[in-house]
Scaffold this motif. Structure first.
Motif, short mmCIF file in Angstrom:
data_model
loop_
_atom_site.label_atom_id
_atom_site.label_comp_id
_atom_site.label_asym_id
_atom_site.label_seq_id
_atom_site.Cartn_x
_atom_site.Cartn_y
_atom_site.Cartn_z
N PHE A 23 0.83 -1.20 0.00
CA PHE A 23 0.00 0.00 0.00
C PHE A 23 0.87 1.25 0.00
O PHE A 23 0.62 2.21 -0.74
CB PHE A 23 -0.91 -0.02 1.25
CG PHE A 23 -2.25 0.59 1.01
CD1 PHE A 23 -3.29 -0.19 0.48
CD2 PHE A 23 -2.48 1.93 1.27
CE1 PHE A 23 -4.53 0.38 0.22
CE2 PHE A 23 -3.71 2.50 1.02
CZ PHE A 23 -4.75 1.72 0.50
N MET A 25 3.94 1.46 -1.08
CA MET A 25 4.61 1.58 -2.39
C MET A 25 3.66 2.19 -3.42
O MET A 25 4.03 3.10 -4.17
CB MET A 25 5.07 0.20 -2.88
CG MET A 25 6.28 -0.34 -2.13
SD MET A 25 6.55 -2.09 -2.51
CE MET A 25 7.44 -1.96 -4.04
N PHE A 26 2.43 1.67 -3.47
CA PHE A 26 1.47 2.20 -4.43
C PHE A 26 1.12 3.64 -4.10
O PHE A 26 0.82 4.44 -4.99
CB PHE A 26 0.20 1.32 -4.46
CG PHE A 26 0.35 0.06 -5.28
CD1 PHE A 26 1.59 -0.58 -5.36
CD2 PHE A 26 -0.72 -0.47 -5.98
CE1 PHE A 26 1.74 -1.74 -6.10
CE2 PHE A 26 -0.57 -1.62 -6.75
CZ PHE A 26 0.66 -2.26 -6.80
N VAL A 28 3.21 5.83 -2.96
CA VAL A 28 4.26 6.66 -3.57
C VAL A 28 3.93 6.93 -5.04
O VAL A 28 4.00 8.06 -5.52
CB VAL A 28 5.63 5.95 -3.45
CG1 VAL A 28 6.68 6.64 -4.31
CG2 VAL A 28 6.08 5.90 -1.99
N LEU A 29 3.52 5.85 -5.73
CA LEU A 29 3.17 6.01 -7.15
C LEU A 29 1.99 6.96 -7.32
O LEU A 29 1.99 7.83 -8.18
CB LEU A 29 2.83 4.64 -7.77
CG LEU A 29 3.94 3.59 -7.78
CD1 LEU A 29 3.44 2.30 -8.43
CD2 LEU A 29 5.18 4.10 -8.52
N GLY A 30 0.99 6.78 -6.45
CA GLY A 30 -0.21 7.62 -6.55
C GLY A 30 0.11 9.09 -6.32
O GLY A 30 -0.35 9.95 -7.07
N ARG A 32 2.96 10.54 -6.70
CA ARG A 32 3.73 11.03 -7.84
C ARG A 32 2.84 11.31 -9.06
O ARG A 32 2.98 12.32 -9.72
CB ARG A 32 4.79 9.98 -8.19
CG ARG A 32 5.64 10.31 -9.36
CD ARG A 32 6.59 11.43 -9.06
NE ARG A 32 7.51 11.62 -10.17
CZ ARG A 32 8.31 12.64 -10.29
NH1 ARG A 32 8.32 13.58 -9.37
NH2 ARG A 32 9.12 12.75 -11.31
N LEU A 33 1.90 10.40 -9.29
CA LEU A 33 0.97 10.60 -10.39
C LEU A 33 0.16 11.87 -10.17
O LEU A 33 -0.08 12.65 -11.10
CB LEU A 33 0.02 9.40 -10.52
CG LEU A 33 0.60 8.16 -11.22
CD1 LEU A 33 -0.31 6.96 -11.00
CD2 LEU A 33 0.77 8.43 -12.71
N TYR A 34 -0.24 12.09 -8.92
CA TYR A 34 -1.01 13.28 -8.62
C TYR A 34 -0.21 14.54 -8.94
O TYR A 34 -0.70 15.47 -9.58
CB TYR A 34 -1.44 13.27 -7.14
CG TYR A 34 -2.29 14.46 -6.76
CD1 TYR A 34 -3.67 14.44 -6.96
CD2 TYR A 34 -1.71 15.61 -6.24
CE1 TYR A 34 -4.44 15.53 -6.65
CE2 TYR A 34 -2.48 16.71 -5.93
CZ TYR A 34 -3.85 16.67 -6.13
OH TYR A 34 -4.63 17.75 -5.82
N PHE B 313 -5.28 11.01 -14.74
CA PHE B 313 -5.09 10.57 -13.37
C PHE B 313 -6.13 9.51 -13.01
O PHE B 313 -5.82 8.51 -12.38
CB PHE B 313 -5.20 11.78 -12.44
CG PHE B 313 -4.92 11.49 -11.00
CD1 PHE B 313 -3.65 11.05 -10.62
CD2 PHE B 313 -5.90 11.67 -10.04
CE1 PHE B 313 -3.39 10.78 -9.28
CE2 PHE B 313 -5.63 11.41 -8.70
CZ PHE B 313 -4.38 10.96 -8.33
N ILE B 317 -5.03 5.83 -11.72
CA ILE B 317 -5.39 5.36 -10.39
C ILE B 317 -6.25 4.09 -10.49
O ILE B 317 -6.10 3.15 -9.69
CB ILE B 317 -6.14 6.48 -9.61
CG1 ILE B 317 -5.17 7.61 -9.25
CG2 ILE B 317 -6.78 5.92 -8.33
CD1 ILE B 317 -4.02 7.21 -8.34
N LEU B 320 -3.95 1.30 -10.86
CA LEU B 320 -3.30 1.01 -9.58
C LEU B 320 -4.25 0.23 -8.66
O LEU B 320 -3.84 -0.72 -7.98
CB LEU B 320 -2.88 2.31 -8.89
CG LEU B 320 -1.54 2.94 -9.33
CD1 LEU B 320 -1.23 4.16 -8.46
CD2 LEU B 320 -0.42 1.92 -9.20
N PHE B 358 5.64 -2.01 -9.48
CA PHE B 358 6.23 -0.81 -8.89
C PHE B 358 7.37 -0.27 -9.76
O PHE B 358 7.44 0.93 -10.04
CB PHE B 358 6.75 -1.10 -7.47
CG PHE B 358 7.25 0.13 -6.78
CD1 PHE B 358 6.37 1.09 -6.29
CD2 PHE B 358 8.61 0.34 -6.62
CE1 PHE B 358 6.84 2.23 -5.67
CE2 PHE B 358 9.08 1.49 -5.99
CZ PHE B 358 8.19 2.43 -5.51
N ILE B 365 7.04 7.26 -14.45
CA ILE B 365 6.82 8.57 -13.85
C ILE B 365 8.08 9.09 -13.18
O ILE B 365 8.05 10.07 -12.46
CB ILE B 365 5.64 8.54 -12.83
CG1 ILE B 365 5.87 7.45 -11.77
CG2 ILE B 365 4.33 8.30 -13.55
CD1 ILE B 365 4.75 7.37 -10.75
#
Lengths: 622, 406
Positions: A23, A25-26, A28-30, A32-34, B313, B317, B320, B358, B365
């Motif tokens: 969670f 890790m994801f 971090v990705l989220g 960054r995407l934001y 986005f 998401i 994800l 990951f 990104i």
């Protein structure tokens, strides 16, 4: 077999820990995407729009170089250049096939891999600007590239303008020292010119007119924007954003191509030296040859270039403005003029004891080149036979200060400021010694030095163009600045009248006519039918080998139109080698002039309806 | 057991549905990434992926049918075969692929699963003392061998996958997080060696942990020696032993912005693609970055950029969340299954999935370096898709037999 070790809790606990870890890790990705898509969206949106539009430079065509009659000496011809857009090329390859791709590319264009690699990482104006890999490739290579292009992304064939030299009949080129050449910008040079908008692999004038007139010849590159598809092919354009290129200006030279060709061909293969033909009134250079020379194409070939730079004969040296020689007997007019002007000597006076082949002065014997002696002489006789003993006497009478003053008037010891010297070669200023020079360099001034100076030997050194300017000044009474560019601002050119009485100059001219027309004159080999030629020979002593031969001439003597100056290295007696060369050039000049006049007359006589340059139909087939 | 009964009682419908949905999304995105507006079609790439999807489904079904007992029995043999294939591909193949006509087969995909099986088998033996250092030597070797062979291909990203499965499996087998910290501490020392403050902080943490846990003296000595050697040796080697081009490679790996023409270029373009997608994206087939090939490999390693650009986005998401759901299902299965071997396999396979997800998304990104790792179920490519499906097959298999002991 199943049993749970409980050293770090139950499975459920561990699964929760792992899930929390995933969670995070994801997360971090989220986050960054934001920040990319919501926070910096505006910035990336603008950047993505820029990307689809691609600037393409439009090369301005370089100005042509023409002779005084508009004849093209240097032109542009199309050539094929293989270029690569590095990001496209590299991304078209599998991740680690870079080396392989470069290997293929290097085989295709036949260049070492290291060089290809280096070119791929060159500096550019725009990210997507193609890097020129190899210029002037053969058509065979072009078709191979076109074939393989499908799987070599980013490799392009461009048609580019290159300098071309129309074949005028002399192995394809004339006056290479003057026209110069273009080449790639040196890496060291690049920082100095990059502000002027040059790309790293642009061509730039390297020498001669190409360098001198670079800002005019170059024009200004334009720019267009295109939209590209997945393979970098153009799919759309933005015509309203196009900045068209501004072509370079043509450059008009004072050279006369036919005379220049004649001048160059008068030198037999093994001869080196210089030939300069001036319009004596204006200083316009009608012809200027320096031998041996080179072909501008050799500049692009590394091996040929190396041969050129290592050649003992120095073909790259422009002897006309850089070679230094003793002016020898062609300088004898200076001391004659000084003596006549100062009243030391009247034109028909026999003042000195007869020449017996030598003159003793102090503890040295000064020889005359006429070993049996020239007898009793006036200044006329002395110049016709070029008697040295006469001028030894005259030198003593005139003295170094006066001699120097008159020689300076004729431009010796100072550069001519000929425009072409600014084309990178530079000009030698020569050496005109005075008393101070000897005191400084030799410790003391001896009277004996003057004897040598009077006959143009000793320390005096001059370039052929200095002698040419002096020759022209004898013809006209004004010292004009030699130049090659036709449209130079006239205020830049100085026309300095000599401080010499017209009578004295007239007398010298008459004597110079006799040098050519008299049966015993040293310049008799330069006679031209129906034209009175004034001339003077010179034989410069050369401690390294055979003497250098000089010849100066102008014609017609009564109203000079052309002044020819010739230097032949190791040519021996001036009259023997250089005389006939002067004759050829003068004959060519008057021949060209006659042809042009008759053509002009014919054109004027023709009825206006008739074709102007008419060969009658079928007339050629006879 | 009958198929109908299996589907009714023992099939994890949530997992299989999500996986299939993700695969369909992947094919849709591959279509978009290869769509050519000039021609109005997308070529045959997406069709190949559909074909691969069916092959992968067949592979998954096959995996489900085989009893876990057999996997347990043949774990080392499968591992040996995978190692042989890795050796073979270096010699006779294209270093990474075996080429059968137009089909490329990547043995490294098999090796990932085989390594998980072998480690699971070792860690599920009953006489394991998880607290002893020498217990870790065999699994470390099991990981290092394929990792080294894959690294030689060279494929650093895939080589790291092998390391990534080890720690979750050790943890699952009972190793304390503190010990994991000790095992990975030399790696941390290496990273921190060039930055004095963080190195100091790391050592303070390490001393605190040591005081708290009080490990054996020999363990402490080895640990201290290795960490000090790395911290002192790495900067020395960097300054004195490495050539500039080697340093460049490492720096590019760490910071792709320094190399705009190589991998770094892709990352920059990918960030532009994703960033310009905004909240809702540019719309399906409307991505300009990916269409204009500013983004290379957009249908393989960078397929996520297409999602980000065209669906924004929201789309990113969603992807994800789908992955998170798959991971949650996998962990649930690993927890519920009775067999220790099957449970460890499930954890190892989950680790493979998470690592791919990951590293791949992180790469697009710009938070992870550029490696050739595909995004499971989404990226174009036969071998990765088959591997991912087979992996799910294992999960379904052990879920179906969750009550079995063997």
């Amino acid at each position: 077999m199943f049993e749970d070790f409980t050293s770090n809790g139950t499975r459920e606990r561990r699964a929760k820990c792992l899930l929390a870890f995933v969670f995070a890790m994801f997360g971090v990705l989220g986050i960054r995407l934001y920040s990319l898509q919501i926070g910096d969206w505006e910035r990336y949106r603008i950047q993505s729009e820029k990307n689809t539009m691609q600037p393409v430079p439009l090369e301005a065509s370089r100005g042509l170089i023409r002779d005084r009659n508009g004849r093209i000496l240097v032109e542009n011809r199309p050539s094929y250049t293989i270029s690569v857009v590095p990001p496209r090329f590299l991304q078209g390859l599998q991740a680690d096939a870079r080396a392989l791709g470069i290997h293929r590319l290097s085989r295709l264009v036949n260049l070492p891999e290291a060089l290809v690699e280096r070119r791929l990482s060159k500096r550019k104006r725009h990210y997507y600007e193609p890097v020129k890999l190899k210029r002037d490739v053969r058509f065979g290579t072009v078709s191979v590239v076109e074939e393989e292009r499908y799987d070599l992304t980013g490799v392009e064939v461009q048609v580019e303008a290159r300098r071309g030299y129309p074949d005028l009949g002399l192995g394809g080129t004339i006056a290479p020292h003057l026209l110069g050449y273009v080449g790639l910008i040196d890496p060291d040079e690049y920082p100095h010119v990059s502000a002027k908008g040059y790309a790293y692999d642009d061509q730039i004038g390297k020498r001669g007119i190409e360098k001198l007139c670079e800002p005019l010849l170059r024009g200004r590159d334009g720019l267009k924007y295109i939209e590209v598809n997945a393979h970098g092919r153009e799919v759309g354009s933005f015509p309203d954003k196009t900045q068209p290129p501004i072509p370079g200006h043509d450059i008009l030279l004072t050279l006369d191509t036919r005379l220049q060709m004649e001048a160059e061909s008068t030198f037999a293969d093994s001869l080196s030296g210089s030939l300069i033909a001036l319009d004596p009134w204006t200083g316009e250079v009608l012809a200027m040859a320096s031998k041996p020379d080179f072909h501008p194409r050799a500049i692009r070939d590394e091996r040929a270039w190396e041969t050129l730079t290592k050649d003992d004969l120095k073909p790259l040296l422009n002897r006309s403005i850089q070679g230094l020689y003793a002016p020898a007997s062609v300088l004898k007019m200076v001391i004659s003029i000084a003596a006549l002007e100062m009243g030391i000597l009247r034109p028909d006076e026999v003042r000195f004891p007869p020449c017996e082949g030598a003159l003793e002065f102090g503890d040295r014997v000064f020889h005359c080149h006429v070993l049996e002696g020239c007898g009793e002489l006036t200044v006329r006789g002395a110049l016709i036979r070029s008697c040295d003993v006469f001028f030894y006497h005259l030198g003593r009478e005139v003295g170094i200060a006066n001699w120097n003053r008159y020689a300076r008037q004729f431009g010796f010891g100072s550069p001519t400021y000929i425009d072409i010297a600014r084309g990178g070669d530079g000009e030698s200023r020569g050496l005109l010694p005075d008393r101070a020079y000897y005191e400084q360099h030799r410790g003391k001034w001896f009277e004996g030095n003057m004897l040598n100076l009077a006959i143009g030997q000793g320390e005096t050194l001059a370039t052929p163009v200095q002698v040419a300017r002096y020759n022209a000044a004898l013809a006209t009474g004004v010292l004009a600045t030699p130049h090659l560019l036709r449209h130079t601002d006239s205020s830049e050119r100085s026309l300095a009248p000599l401080e010499v009485s017209p009578e004295t100059l007239e007398h010298i001219r008459e004597v110079m006519v006799d040098v050519v027309s008299s049966p015993i004159g040293t310049g008799r080999r330069a006679r031209v039918k129906n034209v009175s030629v004034a001339g003077k020979t010179g034989t410069a002593e050369n401690s390294h080998g055979e003497d250098h031969a000089w010849f100066v001439a102008f014609a017609p003597a009564e109203q000079p139109e052309i002044a020819v100056t010739i230097l032949v290295e190791n040519g021996g007696q001036g009259g023997a080698v250089a005389g006939p060369m002067a004759q050829r050039v003068l004959e060519a000049y008057f021949e060209i002039k006659k042809e042009e006049e008759s053509r002009r007359l014919k054109v004027a006589a023709l009825p206006s309806t008739a074709p102007v340059a008419g060969t009658p139909p079928g007339g050629r087939a006879q | 057991m009958s198929v109908a009964r299996f589907i009714q009682r023992d099939l994890d419908l949530g997992l299989i549905t999500t996986v299939l949905a993700t695969t369909v999304i992947g094919i849709t995105m591959i279509y978009s990434a290869t769509f050519d507006w000039d021609l109005g079609t997308a070529g045959t790439t997406y069709q190949k992926q559909i074909l691969w999807a069916f092959i992968a489904l067949a592979g998954m079904a096959l995996t489900v049918v085989i009893p876990p007992k057999l996997y347990y029995a043949f774990a080392y043999i499968i591992y040996g075969v995978a190692i042989l294939l890795l050796l073979l591909v270096l010699e006779v193949g294209d270093r990474r692929w075996f080429n059968f006509g137009a089909i490329h087969v990547q043995p490294s995909e098999l090796a990932k699963i085989a390594t998980v099986l072998a480690i699971a088998r070792y860690l599920s033996s009953s006489n394991l003392d998880i607290e002893r250092l020498k217990t870790f030597i065999p699994p470390a070797l099991l990981v290092l061998l394929p990792a080294a062979l894959v690294y030689k291909q060279p494929d650093l990203g895939t080589a790291l996958v092998f390391g990534a499965v080890l720690f979750p499996m050790l943890y699952w087998a009972g190793l304390k997080p503190v010990n994991i910290f000790f095992i990975i501490s030399p790696g941390l020392s290496l990273v921190c060696a060039f930055h004095h403050w963080s190195l100091g902080l790391l050592y303070l943490t390490m001393i605190a942990v040591v005081f708290h846990v009080r490990p054996r003296l020999s363990t402490m000595a080895v640990l201290g020696a290795v960490n000090l050697a790395v911290a002192i040796g790495a900067p020395y080697i960097w300054d004195n032993k490495l050539h500039d081009y080697q340093k460049d490679r490492i720096l590019t790996f760490l910071n792709p912005d320094t190399d705009r023409l190589g991998g770094g270029y892709q990352v920059i373009q990918s960030k532009v693609a994703i960033g310009s997608g905004g909240l809702k994206g540019k719309g399906y087939l409307q991505g300009t970055q990916t269409k204009l090939a500013f983004l290379p490999e957009q249908h393989t390693d960078f397929v996520f950029s297409v999602v980000g650009e065209e669906f924004g986005f929201a789309g990113a998401i969603t992807i994800l969340m789908l992955f998170l759901f798959i991971v949650w299902r996998a962990l649930t299965i690993a927890t519920a299954v009775k067999s220790r071997f099957s449970s460890l396999v499930a954890i190892g396979l989950t680790a493979i999935l998470v690592f791919h997800i990951f590293v791949n998304i992180g790469m697009t990104i710009g938070v992870m370096p550029v490696t050739g790792l595909p995004l499971p179920f989404l990226s174009y490519g036969g071998s990765p898709l088959v591997m991912s499906m087979v992996l799910v097959g294992f999960l379904l298999n052990v879920h179906g037999r969750r009550h079995e002991y063997y």
